[in-house]
Design a protein around this motif. Structure first.
Motif, PDB file in Angstrom:
ATOM      1  N   ALA A 403       0.805  -1.217   0.000  1.00  0.00           N
ATOM      2  CA  ALA A 403       0.000   0.000   0.000  1.00  0.00           C
ATOM      3  C   ALA A 403       0.840   1.269   0.000  1.00  0.00           C
ATOM      4  O   ALA A 403       0.320   2.362  -0.276  1.00  0.00           O
ATOM      5  N   LEU A 404       2.148   1.140   0.281  1.00  0.00           N
ATOM      6  CA  LEU A 404       3.002   2.327   0.350  1.00  0.00           C
ATOM      7  C   LEU A 404       3.810   2.564  -0.938  1.00  0.00           C
ATOM      8  O   LEU A 404       4.485   3.589  -1.041  1.00  0.00           O
ATOM      9  N   GLN A 405       3.735   1.652  -1.894  1.00  0.00           N
ATOM     10  CA  GLN A 405       4.578   1.766  -3.082  1.00  0.00           C
ATOM     11  C   GLN A 405       3.990   2.761  -4.082  1.00  0.00           C
ATOM     12  O   GLN A 405       2.848   2.611  -4.522  1.00  0.00           O
ATOM     13  N   PRO A 406       4.750   3.801  -4.463  1.00  0.00           N
ATOM     14  CA  PRO A 406       4.247   4.807  -5.414  1.00  0.00           C
ATOM     15  C   PRO A 406       4.297   4.280  -6.845  1.00  0.00           C
ATOM     16  O   PRO A 406       5.364   3.951  -7.360  1.00  0.00           O
ATOM     17  N   ILE A 407       3.126   4.210  -7.483  1.00  0.00           N
ATOM     18  CA  ILE A 407       3.033   3.661  -8.844  1.00  0.00           C
ATOM     19  C   ILE A 407       2.217   4.615  -9.710  1.00  0.00           C
ATOM     20  O   ILE A 407       1.031   4.853  -9.437  1.00  0.00           O
ATOM     21  N   SER A 408       2.832   5.163 -10.742  1.00  0.00           N
ATOM     22  CA  SER A 408       2.115   6.009 -11.696  1.00  0.00           C
ATOM     23  C   SER A 408       1.821   5.197 -12.954  1.00  0.00           C
ATOM     24  O   SER A 408       2.646   4.390 -13.394  1.00  0.00           O
ATOM     25  N   VAL A 409       0.637   5.393 -13.499  1.00  0.00           N
ATOM     26  CA  VAL A 409       0.236   4.697 -14.723  1.00  0.00           C
ATOM     27  C   VAL A 409       0.059   5.752 -15.816  1.00  0.00           C
ATOM     28  O   VAL A 409      -0.825   6.610 -15.721  1.00  0.00           O
ATOM     29  N   LEU A 448       7.678  -0.975 -18.132  1.00  0.00           N
ATOM     30  CA  LEU A 448       7.549  -0.866 -16.678  1.00  0.00           C
ATOM     31  C   LEU A 448       8.889  -0.366 -16.158  1.00  0.00           C
ATOM     32  O   LEU A 448       9.862  -1.114 -16.079  1.00  0.00           O
ATOM     33  N   LEU A 449       8.925   0.929 -15.832  1.00  0.00           N
ATOM     34  CA  LEU A 449      10.175   1.564 -15.415  1.00  0.00           C
ATOM     35  C   LEU A 449      10.222   1.653 -13.894  1.00  0.00           C
ATOM     36  O   LEU A 449       9.232   2.027 -13.262  1.00  0.00           O
ATOM     37  N   ALA A 471      10.209  -5.730 -21.029  1.00  0.00           N
ATOM     38  CA  ALA A 471       9.445  -4.510 -20.734  1.00  0.00           C
ATOM     39  C   ALA A 471       9.859  -3.891 -19.406  1.00  0.00           C
ATOM     40  O   ALA A 471       9.549  -2.726 -19.134  1.00  0.00           O
ATOM     41  N   VAL A 472      10.522  -4.640 -18.538  1.00  0.00           N
ATOM     42  CA  VAL A 472      10.896  -4.174 -17.202  1.00  0.00           C
ATOM     43  C   VAL A 472      12.300  -3.582 -17.257  1.00  0.00           C
ATOM     44  O   VAL A 472      13.272  -4.295 -17.520  1.00  0.00           O
ATOM     45  N   GLN A 473      12.405  -2.270 -16.996  1.00  0.00           N
ATOM     46  CA  GLN A 473      13.686  -1.587 -17.183  1.00  0.00           C
ATOM     47  C   GLN A 473      13.962  -0.621 -16.031  1.00  0.00           C
ATOM     48  O   GLN A 473      13.054   0.057 -15.552  1.00  0.00           O
ATOM     49  N   PHE A 474      15.219  -0.555 -15.619  1.00  0.00           N
ATOM     50  CA  PHE A 474      15.629   0.404 -14.588  1.00  0.00           C
ATOM     51  C   PHE A 474      15.763   1.788 -15.204  1.00  0.00           C
ATOM     52  O   PHE A 474      16.286   1.951 -16.311  1.00  0.00           O
ATOM     53  N   ASP A 475      15.277   2.814 -14.473  1.00  0.00           N
ATOM     54  CA  ASP A 475      15.389   4.199 -14.915  1.00  0.00           C
ATOM     55  C   ASP A 475      15.682   5.057 -13.688  1.00  0.00           C
ATOM     56  O   ASP A 475      14.821   5.226 -12.817  1.00  0.00           O
ATOM     57  N   SER A 482       6.911   3.537 -12.693  1.00  0.00           N
ATOM     58  CA  SER A 482       6.127   4.189 -13.743  1.00  0.00           C
ATOM     59  C   SER A 482       5.750   3.140 -14.779  1.00  0.00           C
ATOM     60  O   SER A 482       6.622   2.584 -15.448  1.00  0.00           O
ATOM     61  N   LEU A 483       4.453   2.859 -14.880  1.00  0.00           N
ATOM     62  CA  LEU A 483       3.949   1.915 -15.877  1.00  0.00           C
ATOM     63  C   LEU A 483       3.467   2.728 -17.082  1.00  0.00           C
ATOM     64  O   LEU A 483       2.455   3.418 -17.020  1.00  0.00           O
ATOM     65  N   VAL A 484       4.237   2.665 -18.171  1.00  0.00           N
ATOM     66  CA  VAL A 484       3.885   3.374 -19.403  1.00  0.00           C
ATOM     67  C   VAL A 484       3.187   2.373 -20.319  1.00  0.00           C
ATOM     68  O   VAL A 484       3.826   1.462 -20.853  1.00  0.00           O
ATOM     69  N   VAL A 485       1.887   2.533 -20.474  1.00  0.00           N
ATOM     70  CA  VAL A 485       1.084   1.547 -21.206  1.00  0.00           C
ATOM     71  C   VAL A 485       1.044   1.919 -22.685  1.00  0.00           C
ATOM     72  O   VAL A 485       0.496   2.954 -23.057  1.00  0.00           O
ATOM     73  N   GLY A 486       1.656   1.079 -23.514  1.00  0.00           N
ATOM     74  CA  GLY A 486       1.730   1.351 -24.941  1.00  0.00           C
ATOM     75  C   GLY A 486       0.566   0.784 -25.720  1.00  0.00           C
ATOM     76  O   GLY A 486      -0.321   0.108 -25.181  1.00  0.00           O
TER      77      GLY A 486
END
Length: 525
Positions: A403-409, A448-449, A471-475, A482-486
């Motif tokens: 519940a504490l993990q920051p996730i932007s879509v 998925l950054l 699709a899973v990459q370090f940034d 940051s989940l960038v949905v293509g």
């Protein structure tokens, strides 16, 4: 007698051959067999056979060298120094993509079509066709890219001068050829997410000579016509067999058909290719080696290709692979486009359809198939599938508080509201600190950054959504996830759904498209 025997024994000891027996009818020893010469006819036959083999191999070598010497090469990737790369070897199976380009250059033998000022040097791409042969040789798609398509053009190294030719964030695709065919390859790779294997670049002369070598290609128009504004194509109503200058005019005309636009020219090109494929297939040209050599000799004189394709066995292998494909599985496609926002006379990629189509190409999807499960484990559909429940989280407790993990879509699908479905799926899985981060221009591939110390969270999210490892990459610039949905994931909560845009296939080679509709402005009576 004793002396004679002694002399004989000495001679034998010295290695001197013994004299023949006095009686020629008497065998010289237990293992003696009379020696018979081969019959004259057999010796003549053997000599003739050896001569034929020598001449045959020699002739094949001469023909091979002749075709090989016809070919001009250029680098496959225009972003690299001249000669620094080439495509992979051509195999009997495996995915194979070849970009076929037609140049409007007026250099050399093409000078009769205008001055050098019109289009000197490399010229521009009149035709851009991506031929994609499936790994099992069961189907092939031919995708047309409009010459007026506005896309990012990369910086490239000129194939002729080795100087840098600077690109543009919004350039016309046909202009990439100014730096060489490898620059067009690079630009198309960038927008599609593909890695094109090879290219072929032909000029006006190649089109004329190939159509003539084939004995003409049948076309049909619904009214007698004359294009007085460019190609000077003149045809009577109904069917005609076009070759040489007429075939070139049919492919080049931008005014004679439909609404006189570039997309109508593409339709004419696809129509011509479909008719040509039917003729080549019906006459067995691709399996007739002497006939194939004649065509190869014509084509290679006016062809520029990458070094990986610059050998005759590769060309024969391509012909053999194409010969196996059913006409119903030869599909013609035009990249989905819409008017360019800054200039209605040009076009831009239409989203999300274009990215959906590119995703289907990357997954070797059968574009002619009815909706069916895809080979990648996803669903092949012509319309977005119904919602799929989110995957169940692993029973192993994570070493963090979900519940504490920051996730932007981030929505990069061009589908309005796409992020909401995934934010809801995250909340249902316990990741309640997820939010919609807005929309950005469509991208082809989902990413998925993750930032520092977030690798374990990213791995769990990849499992949740069935994302591939690539699709899973370090940034380092990302705080959290940051989940960038293509556009390769426009629906559902499980990645892997392949959506083929509706009516993406314009035609197949099996279909007789009837007659081209002539623009009334070019009617003759």
């Amino acid at each position: 007698m004793g002396r004679r025997r002694a002399e004989t024994g000495a001679a034998e000891a010295a290695g001197t051959p013994r004299s023949e027996p006095e009686n020629p009818q008497e065998p010289a020893g237990r293992h003696y067999r009379p020696h018979h010469k081969a019959p004259l006819w057999l010796r003549i036959a053997a000599l003739v056979l050896c001569s034929v083999l020598v001449i045959g191999v020699g002739t094949a070598g001469v023909l091979f060298y002749k075709l090989q010497s016809n070919v001009t090469t250029a680098p496959l990737d225009g972003r690299l120094p001249n000669g620094a790369n080439s495509g992979p070897a051509i195999e009997d199976t495996g995915s194979l993509q070849i970009l076929i380009l037609g140049t409007d250059t007026r250099d050399g033998k093409n000078s009769q079509y205008g001055s050098e000022e019109d289009s000197s040097g490399q010229g521009q791409s009149d035709v851009m066709l991506l031929m994609d042969i499936s790994p099992d040789n069961s189907r092939v798609s031919v995708t047309s890219f409009p010459r007026d398509l506005v896309v990012p053009i990369p910086d490239c190294v000129s194939a002729t001068t080795s100087e840098t030719v600077y690109g543009s964030s919004a350039g016309q695709l046909n202009g990439a050829l100014q730096a060489g065919p490898g620059c067009t390859v690079a630009a198309i790779n960038d927008i599609t997410g593909l890695s094109i294997d090879h290219f072929m670049l032909a000029d006006f002369t190649a089109v004329k000579e190939l159509s003539t070598a084939l004995g003409g290609v049948e076309v049909c128009v619904d009214h007698a016509m004359y294009d007085v504004n460019g190609s000077f194509l003149r045809l009577p109503e109904g069917k005609s067999l076009v070759e040489g200058e007429q075939a070139l005019a049919f492919l080049r005309t931008r005014h004679a058909f439909g609404d006189s636009g570039d997309l109508d020219r593409i339709k004419a090109q696809q129509y011509f290719l479909g008719s040509m494929v039917r003729k080549v297939k019906s006459e067995g040209t691709l399996t007739n080696l002497p006939r194939l050599y004649t065509l190869a000799d014509v084509v290679t004189k006016n062809l520029t290709i990458d070094e990986g394709l610059a050998n005759i066995p590769s060309m024969v292998t391509i012909a053999t692979r194409l010969a196996k494909i059913d006409l119903a599985k030869v599909s013609f496609v035009t990249v989905p486009t819409e008017p360019y926002v800054a200039d209605n006379n040009r076009v831009q990629l239409q989203q999300p359809q274009a990215s959906q189509f590119f995703a289907a190409l990357r997954q070797d999807t059968d574009l002619t198939a009815s909706p069916t499960p895809s080979s990648t484990g996803g669903t092949l559909a012509s319309t977005p599938p119904a919602e799929t429940p989110a995957a169940t989280q692993s029973p192993d407790a994570p070493a963090y508080e979900k519940a504490l993990q920051p996730i932007s879509v981030v929505n990069a699908t061009a589908v309005v509201g796409r992020s909401l479905e995934l934010v809801q799926a995250l909340a249902a899985a316990g990741f309640s600190n997820a939010w919609q981060a807005g929309d950005i221009p469509a991208v082809s591939e989902t990413k998925l950054l993750y930032g520092a110390e977030m690798a374990d969270v990213a791995a769990d999210l990849a499992t949740l959504f069935n994302l591939p490892p690539a699709a899973v990459q370090f940034d380092a610039t990302v705080a959290g996830i940051s989940l960038v949905v293509g556009a390769d994931w426009i629906s559902g909560t499980q990645y892997g759904t392949i959506v083929v845009p509706e009516n993406i296939v314009a035609s197949t080679a099996e279909q007789d498209a009837g007659c081209m509709k002539v623009n009334p402005l070019y009617y003759t009576y």
